[in-house]
Enzyme design. Structure first.
Site, PDB file in Angstrom:
ATOM      1  N   GLY A   1       0.482  -4.848   0.849  1.00 49.16           N
ATOM      2  CA  GLY A   1      -0.723  -4.836   0.010  1.00 49.16           C
ATOM      3  C   GLY A   1      -0.506  -5.531  -1.329  1.00 49.16           C
ATOM      4  O   GLY A   1      -1.464  -6.037  -1.926  1.00 49.16           O
TER       5      GLY A   1
ATOM      6  N   GLU B   1      -1.058  -9.055  -0.655  1.00 46.21           N
ATOM      7  CA  GLU B   1      -2.501  -9.216  -0.386  1.00 46.21           C
ATOM      8  C   GLU B   1      -3.312  -9.152  -1.679  1.00 46.21           C
ATOM      9  O   GLU B   1      -4.286  -9.882  -1.853  1.00 46.21           O
ATOM     10  CB  GLU B   1      -2.956  -8.144   0.608  1.00 46.21           C
ATOM     11  CG  GLU B   1      -2.348  -8.374   1.996  1.00 46.21           C
ATOM     12  CD  GLU B   1      -2.562  -7.211   2.944  1.00 46.21           C
ATOM     13  OE1 GLU B   1      -2.213  -6.066   2.574  1.00 46.21           O
ATOM     14  OE2 GLU B   1      -3.084  -7.427   4.041  1.00 46.21           O
TER      15      GLU B   1
ATOM     16  N   GLU C   1       4.475  -5.185   7.185  1.00 46.41           N
ATOM     17  CA  GLU C   1       3.812  -4.044   7.843  1.00 46.41           C
ATOM     18  C   GLU C   1       4.284  -3.814   9.273  1.00 46.41           C
ATOM     19  O   GLU C   1       4.297  -2.689   9.754  1.00 46.41           O
ATOM     20  CB  GLU C   1       2.286  -4.240   7.827  1.00 46.41           C
ATOM     21  CG  GLU C   1       1.644  -4.108   6.459  1.00 46.41           C
ATOM     22  CD  GLU C   1       1.598  -5.407   5.667  1.00 46.41           C
ATOM     23  OE1 GLU C   1       2.303  -6.376   6.022  1.00 46.41           O
ATOM     24  OE2 GLU C   1       0.831  -5.459   4.679  1.00 46.41           O
TER      25      GLU C   1
ATOM     26  N   ALA D   1       0.868  -1.177   0.000  1.00 47.48           N
ATOM     27  CA  ALA D   1       0.000   0.000   0.000  1.00 47.48           C
ATOM     28  C   ALA D   1       0.907   1.229   0.000  1.00 47.48           C
ATOM     29  O   ALA D   1       2.064   1.160   0.428  1.00 47.48           O
ATOM     30  CB  ALA D   1      -0.882  -0.033   1.237  1.00 47.48           C
TER      31      ALA D   1
HETATM   32  N1  CO8 Z   1       4.629   3.093  -0.714  1.00 53.81           N
HETATM   33  C1  CO8 Z   1       5.079   4.245  -1.240  1.00 53.81           C
HETATM   34  N2  CO8 Z   1       6.262   4.339  -1.902  1.00 53.81           N
HETATM   35  C2  CO8 Z   1       6.990   3.216  -2.028  1.00 53.81           C
HETATM   36  C3  CO8 Z   1       6.588   1.986  -1.506  1.00 53.81           C
HETATM   37  C4  CO8 Z   1       5.326   1.942  -0.815  1.00 53.81           C
HETATM   38  N3  CO8 Z   1       4.840   0.806  -0.301  1.00 53.81           N
HETATM   39  N4  CO8 Z   1       7.537   1.059  -1.770  1.00 53.81           N
HETATM   40  C5  CO8 Z   1       8.496   1.689  -2.465  1.00 53.81           C
HETATM   41  N5  CO8 Z   1       8.192   2.987  -2.618  1.00 53.81           N
HETATM   42  C6  CO8 Z   1       8.969   4.029  -3.305  1.00 53.81           C
HETATM   43  C7  CO8 Z   1      10.197   4.422  -2.482  1.00 53.81           C
HETATM   44  O1  CO8 Z   1       9.845   5.388  -1.505  1.00 53.81           O
HETATM   45  C8  CO8 Z   1      11.098   4.981  -3.560  1.00 53.81           C
HETATM   46  O2  CO8 Z   1      10.676   6.293  -3.879  1.00 53.81           O
HETATM   47  P1  CO8 Z   1      11.788   7.467  -4.064  1.00 53.81           P
HETATM   48  O3  CO8 Z   1      12.535   7.055  -5.298  1.00 53.81           O
HETATM   49  O4  CO8 Z   1      10.947   8.690  -4.234  1.00 53.81           O
HETATM   50  O5  CO8 Z   1      12.638   7.447  -2.833  1.00 53.81           O
HETATM   51  C9  CO8 Z   1      10.791   4.105  -4.771  1.00 53.81           C
HETATM   52  O6  CO8 Z   1       9.530   3.500  -4.504  1.00 53.81           O
HETATM   53  C10 CO8 Z   1      11.799   3.002  -4.993  1.00 53.81           C
HETATM   54  O7  CO8 Z   1      11.937   2.288  -3.778  1.00 53.81           O
HETATM   55  P2  CO8 Z   1      13.370   2.038  -3.070  1.00 53.81           P
HETATM   56  O8  CO8 Z   1      14.341   3.117  -3.410  1.00 53.81           O
HETATM   57  O9  CO8 Z   1      13.115   1.768  -1.621  1.00 53.81           O
HETATM   58  O10 CO8 Z   1      13.798   0.692  -3.835  1.00 53.81           O
HETATM   59  P3  CO8 Z   1      14.755  -0.461  -3.260  1.00 53.81           P
HETATM   60  O11 CO8 Z   1      14.987  -1.374  -4.432  1.00 53.81           O
HETATM   61  O12 CO8 Z   1      15.909   0.078  -2.511  1.00 53.81           O
HETATM   62  O13 CO8 Z   1      13.817  -1.257  -2.188  1.00 53.81           O
HETATM   63  C11 CO8 Z   1      11.797  -2.287  -1.374  1.00 53.81           C
HETATM   64  C12 CO8 Z   1      12.648  -1.914  -2.604  1.00 53.81           C
HETATM   65  C13 CO8 Z   1      12.531  -3.323  -0.514  1.00 53.81           C
HETATM   66  C14 CO8 Z   1      10.494  -2.897  -1.890  1.00 53.81           C
HETATM   67  C15 CO8 Z   1      11.509  -1.025  -0.526  1.00 53.81           C
HETATM   68  O14 CO8 Z   1      11.030   0.010  -1.382  1.00 53.81           O
HETATM   69  C16 CO8 Z   1      10.484  -1.237   0.571  1.00 53.81           C
HETATM   70  O15 CO8 Z   1      10.803  -1.801   1.621  1.00 53.81           O
HETATM   71  N6  CO8 Z   1       9.231  -0.759   0.360  1.00 53.81           N
HETATM   72  C17 CO8 Z   1       8.169  -0.815   1.347  1.00 53.81           C
HETATM   73  C18 CO8 Z   1       7.639  -2.213   1.470  1.00 53.81           C
HETATM   74  C19 CO8 Z   1       6.565  -2.228   2.516  1.00 53.81           C
HETATM   75  O16 CO8 Z   1       6.782  -1.995   3.694  1.00 53.81           O
HETATM   76  N7  CO8 Z   1       5.353  -2.553   2.089  1.00 53.81           N
HETATM   77  C20 CO8 Z   1       4.225  -2.606   2.974  1.00 53.81           C
HETATM   78  C21 CO8 Z   1       3.505  -1.313   2.911  1.00 53.81           C
HETATM   79  S1  CO8 Z   1       2.182  -1.222   4.084  1.00 53.81           S
HETATM   80  C22 CO8 Z   1       0.953  -2.150   3.417  1.00 53.81           C
HETATM   81  O17 CO8 Z   1       1.035  -2.614   2.326  1.00 53.81           O
HETATM   82  C23 CO8 Z   1      -0.324  -2.417   4.145  1.00 53.81           C
HETATM   83  C24 CO8 Z   1      -0.438  -1.575   5.336  1.00 53.81           C
HETATM   84  C25 CO8 Z   1      -1.634  -2.020   6.083  1.00 53.81           C
HETATM   85  C26 CO8 Z   1      -2.109  -0.875   6.872  1.00 53.81           C
HETATM   86  C27 CO8 Z   1      -3.462  -1.188   7.397  1.00 53.81           C
HETATM   87  C28 CO8 Z   1      -4.225   0.078   7.610  1.00 53.81           C
HETATM   88  C29 CO8 Z   1      -5.726  -0.182   7.764  1.00 53.81           C
END
Ligand code: CO8
Length: 255
Positions: A106, A109, A129, A63
């Site tokens: 997400g 999911e 998460e 997400a």
């Molecule tokens: N949301 C927003 N932006 C993201 C996300 C994300 N989930 N994942 C990556 N990005 C963005 C990064 O911020 C980055 O942007 P920028 O270039 O502007 O800095 C760009 O994508 C590229 O990402 P990275 O530079 O981090 O790329 P890497 O190859 O170094 O790493 C990863 C890739 C490992 C996938 C890393 O980006 C990462 O860990 N991402 C987040 C993964 C994560 O935690 N996902 C879970 C999100 S929460 C969710 O899905 C559900 C939440 C439930 C909440 C319930 C509420 C009711």
């Protein structure tokens, strides 16, 4: 910029997530656009299978954290944040997730809301998460546990670790793993096969399998048997069985 690219080949519709700068992070726009694009196609008798896919690097990295970061509990609850994804899960056309790269949070999911997950060797699955101070919110605690069991679900959800495509296949999350360059072809063949069968039987089959995760064995078996009986009201049943006995290919019409 369109966040979803839709293409149709024969009876198969592919929806490609397209937010390349954020690894296809799923924001409200993606959710709304995806459901809006697929809902009318779900009713189209000329569509027999959906494929959901992303890019080489990411199916979806979760997400959209930027969209959620500053929200309060009251805002999340008032919007019933993520509830719109139920519209995706409720689509009755079979859905194949074609996954390369990250399918996290997400993204994992979304893949689990599909009926089959076909993965390239580069696929990475996880529910990280907990590292953000939250828990899965689009079905991860429920669907992952149903699919892979408590031991593996607790491991992934509590440690936030990821697993590769082979481990995901071993534990039952993924239907097939193939080399990345072979994935598109493998998915196209599976989707075309599903789309070639009788629509009523295909929908009945996926609804019956879904019941296995939702109700007890006695209810599930009764649902299956009654649904099986009901298919004898369709032309596709008589055509399919007659074609077998006549040693010819069946001509399904969806009736
Ligand atoms: N949301 C927003 N932006 C993201 C996300 C994300 N989930 N994942 C990556 N990005 C963005 C990064 O911020 C980055 O942007 P920028 O270039 O502007 O800095 C760009 O994508 C590229 O990402 P990275 O530079 O981090 O790329 P890497 O190859 O170094 O790493 C990863 C890739 C490992 C996938 C890393 O980006 C990462 O860990 N991402 C987040 C993964 C994560 O935690 N996902 C879970 C999100 S929460 C969710 O899905 C559900 C939440 C439930 C909440 C319930 C509420 C009711």
């Amino acid at each position: 910029m369109d966040v979803i690219k839709i293409e149709q080949h024969g009876r198969v519709v592919t929806a490609r997530l397209h937010r390349p700068t954020v690894l296809n992070a799923l924001n409200s726009e993606v959710m709304t656009e995806l459901v809006a694009a697929l809902s009318p196609l779900d009713l189209d008798p000329d569509v027999g299978c959906f494929v959901i896919t992303g890019s080489e690097r990411a199916f979806a990295a979760g997400a959209d954290i930027k969209e959620m970061a500053a929200k309060s509990f009251a805002e999340m609850a008032e919007e019933d944040f993520f509830a719109g994804w139920e519209g995706f899960a409720a689509l009755r056309t079979p859905k194949i997730a074609a996954v390369r790269g990250y399918a996290l949070g997400g993204g994992c999911e979304l893949a689990m809301m599909c009926d089959l997950i076909l993965a390239g060797e580069s696929a990475v699955f996880g529910q990280p998460e907990i590292k953000l101070g939250v828990i899965p919110g689009i079905g991860g605690t429920q669907r992952l546990t149903g699919l892979v069991g408590k031991a593996k679900a607790m491991d992934l959800i509590l440690t936030g670790r990821t697993m590769d495509a082979r481990e995901a296949e071993r534990c039952g999350l993924v239907s097939r793993v193939v080399p990345d360059e072979r994935l598109a072809q493998e998915v196209a063949e599976a989707a075309a096969a599903i789309a070639s069968y009788g629509r009523t039987a295909v929908r009945a089959a996926r609804e019956a399998v879904e019941r296995a995760l939702e109700v007890g064995l006695r209810e599930g078996l009764l649902f299956e048997r009654r649904t099986f009986h009901a298919l004898f009201a369709t032309e596709d049943q008589s055509e399919g069985m007659r074609a077998f006995l006549d040693k010819r290919a069946p001509r399904f019409t969806g009736h």
